[in-house]
Design a protein around this motif. Structure first.
Motif, mmCIF file in Angstrom:
data_model
loop_
_atom_site.group_PDB
_atom_site.id
_atom_site.type_symbol
_atom_site.label_atom_id
_atom_site.label_comp_id
_atom_site.label_asym_id
_atom_site.label_seq_id
_atom_site.Cartn_x
_atom_site.Cartn_y
_atom_site.Cartn_z
ATOM 1 N N SER A 24 1.527 -2.070 -41.593
ATOM 2 C CA SER A 24 0.901 -3.082 -42.443
ATOM 3 C C SER A 24 -0.336 -2.435 -43.047
ATOM 4 N N GLY A 25 -0.213 -1.971 -44.269
ATOM 5 C CA GLY A 25 -1.320 -1.246 -44.881
ATOM 6 C C GLY A 25 -1.609 0.041 -44.118
ATOM 7 N N THR A 26 -2.829 0.161 -43.614
ATOM 8 C CA THR A 26 -3.238 1.359 -42.886
ATOM 9 C C THR A 26 -3.079 1.210 -41.373
ATOM 10 N N LYS A 27 -2.446 0.123 -40.923
ATOM 11 C CA LYS A 27 -2.299 -0.123 -39.496
ATOM 12 C C LYS A 27 -0.831 -0.051 -39.067
ATOM 13 N N ALA A 28 -0.619 0.506 -37.888
ATOM 14 C CA ALA A 28 0.697 0.475 -37.244
ATOM 15 C C ALA A 28 0.679 -0.625 -36.199
ATOM 16 N N LEU A 29 1.731 -1.431 -36.168
ATOM 17 C CA LEU A 29 1.794 -2.611 -35.302
ATOM 18 C C LEU A 29 3.044 -2.555 -34.433
ATOM 19 N N LEU A 30 2.988 -3.196 -33.273
ATOM 20 C CA LEU A 30 4.182 -3.334 -32.451
ATOM 21 C C LEU A 30 5.085 -4.401 -33.049
ATOM 22 N N TRP A 31 6.385 -4.119 -33.096
ATOM 23 C CA TRP A 31 7.361 -5.070 -33.631
ATOM 24 C C TRP A 31 7.372 -6.350 -32.790
ATOM 25 N N SER A 32 7.299 -7.490 -33.449
ATOM 26 C CA SER A 32 7.393 -8.768 -32.741
ATOM 27 C C SER A 32 8.840 -9.266 -32.742
ATOM 28 N N GLY A 33 9.109 -10.303 -31.933
ATOM 29 C CA GLY A 33 10.405 -10.959 -31.988
ATOM 30 C C GLY A 33 11.290 -10.793 -30.779
ATOM 31 N N ASP A 34 10.784 -10.165 -29.710
ATOM 32 C CA ASP A 34 11.593 -10.029 -28.495
ATOM 33 C C ASP A 34 11.448 -11.294 -27.651
ATOM 34 N N ALA A 35 12.014 -12.372 -28.139
ATOM 35 C CA ALA A 35 11.807 -13.694 -27.534
ATOM 36 C C ALA A 35 12.461 -13.848 -26.174
ATOM 37 N N ASN A 36 13.460 -13.026 -25.860
ATOM 38 C CA ASN A 36 14.106 -13.133 -24.552
ATOM 39 C C ASN A 36 13.699 -12.007 -23.599
ATOM 40 N N GLY A 37 12.819 -11.110 -24.046
ATOM 41 C CA GLY A 37 12.268 -10.094 -23.171
ATOM 42 C C GLY A 37 13.231 -9.023 -22.727
ATOM 43 N N ASN A 38 14.260 -8.703 -23.538
ATOM 44 C CA ASN A 38 15.235 -7.686 -23.141
ATOM 45 C C ASN A 38 15.017 -6.359 -23.864
ATOM 46 N N SER A 39 13.838 -6.187 -24.453
ATOM 47 C CA SER A 39 13.437 -4.935 -25.118
ATOM 48 C C SER A 39 14.233 -4.657 -26.391
ATOM 49 N N THR A 40 14.834 -5.686 -26.959
ATOM 50 C CA THR A 40 15.574 -5.571 -28.214
ATOM 51 C C THR A 40 15.275 -6.790 -29.074
ATOM 52 N N VAL A 41 15.155 -6.573 -30.376
ATOM 53 C CA VAL A 41 14.996 -7.672 -31.317
ATOM 54 C C VAL A 41 16.317 -7.862 -32.052
ATOM 55 N N LYS A 42 16.945 -9.047 -31.874
ATOM 56 C CA LYS A 42 18.228 -9.361 -32.497
ATOM 57 C C LYS A 42 18.168 -10.760 -33.106
#
Length: 237
Positions: A151-169
């Motif tokens: 996001s611009g000059t910042k690196a961010l952790l991907w959000s969206g792991d709502a079930n906590g299984n280390s994958t965003v689907k």
């Protein structure tokens, strides 16, 4: 953390803290995580969750040191607090985390309950007065590929792991969209549910399936709005 990131302010929002939702005691052990540290209390210090401004606490995270010859082996781990400006701090809300491990070189990983974690691409020298390791800097090399979003000059952790299984689907078995719908009520998608919940991908203290600021759209955005069958996997071995 991408979920609460405010690009205009260049800080994360601390809506959960403002609503008194951030727990005083770390939340990960109740979900099955076992720390490899010195033991003792894993509780925020008195007054830490009332700090405001750039140093206000956004949430808890996990800090891990991993074997320099085997990145899959955790040598030391402990809960930490994340400030609005991205600093990872100890229970006192200001000092650098103290790790119960000998001085040496370690892979360093940071994990969050509904974001994909990140790990250094190579072992880092860990000692008193060490140099800052800045995962928010795009130039900081990380393990794997596409481990963070920009996001611009910042690196961010991907959000969206709502079930906590280390994958965003977004679709298919084990997707992260369904847990959000289940929390607010499968037949009432316009409902909202407040609380300190893993399904709150934006970390604003409210789970929403539809409408402005909902927790479903970030999942679709992160897998690709035109490729909803894609998925993202945490880049930590």
């Amino acid at each position: 953390l991408q979920g609460p990131w405010n690009a205009t302010a260049q800080l994360m929002n601390d809506g959960m803290r403002m609503q008194g939702l951030v727990p005083t005691h770390e939340p990960y052990s109740t979900n099955g995580y076992t720390y490899l540290d010195e033991g003792g209390s894993h509780t925020a210090g008195a007054g830490v969750l009332t700090i405001t401004g750039a140093n206000a606490i956004v949430d808890w995270a996990i800090l891990e040191l991993r074997d320099p010859t085997d990145a899959t082996r955790i040598v030391c781990s402990r809960p930490v607090l994340v400030q609005r400006d991205g600093d990872v701090v100890d229970y006192d809300g200001g000092q650098a985390p103290r790790m119960a491990a000998p001085t040496g070189n370690y892979f360093v990983a940071i994990k969050h309950r509904n974001h994909l974690g990140v790990m250094s691409a190579a072992p880092v020298a860990i000692a008193n007065s060490m140099n800052t390791l800045d995962f928010s800097a795009p130039s900081t090399l990380t393990w794997g590929s596409d481990a963070r979003t920009l996001s611009g000059t910042k690196a961010l952790l991907w959000s969206g792991d709502a079930n906590g299984n280390s994958t965003v689907k977004y679709t298919g078995s084990g997707n992260d969209r369904d847990p959000i719908l289940q929390v607010i009520g499968g037949t009432t998608p316009n409902n909202t549910v407040p609380g300190y919940l893993r399904e709150d991908c934006t970390l604003d203290g409210v789970v929403r399936y539809s409408g402005s600021g909902n927790d479903r759209d970030p999942i679709l955005s992160n897998v690709g709005s035109t490729t909803p069958n894609n998925s993202r996997t945490q880049q930590i071995p």
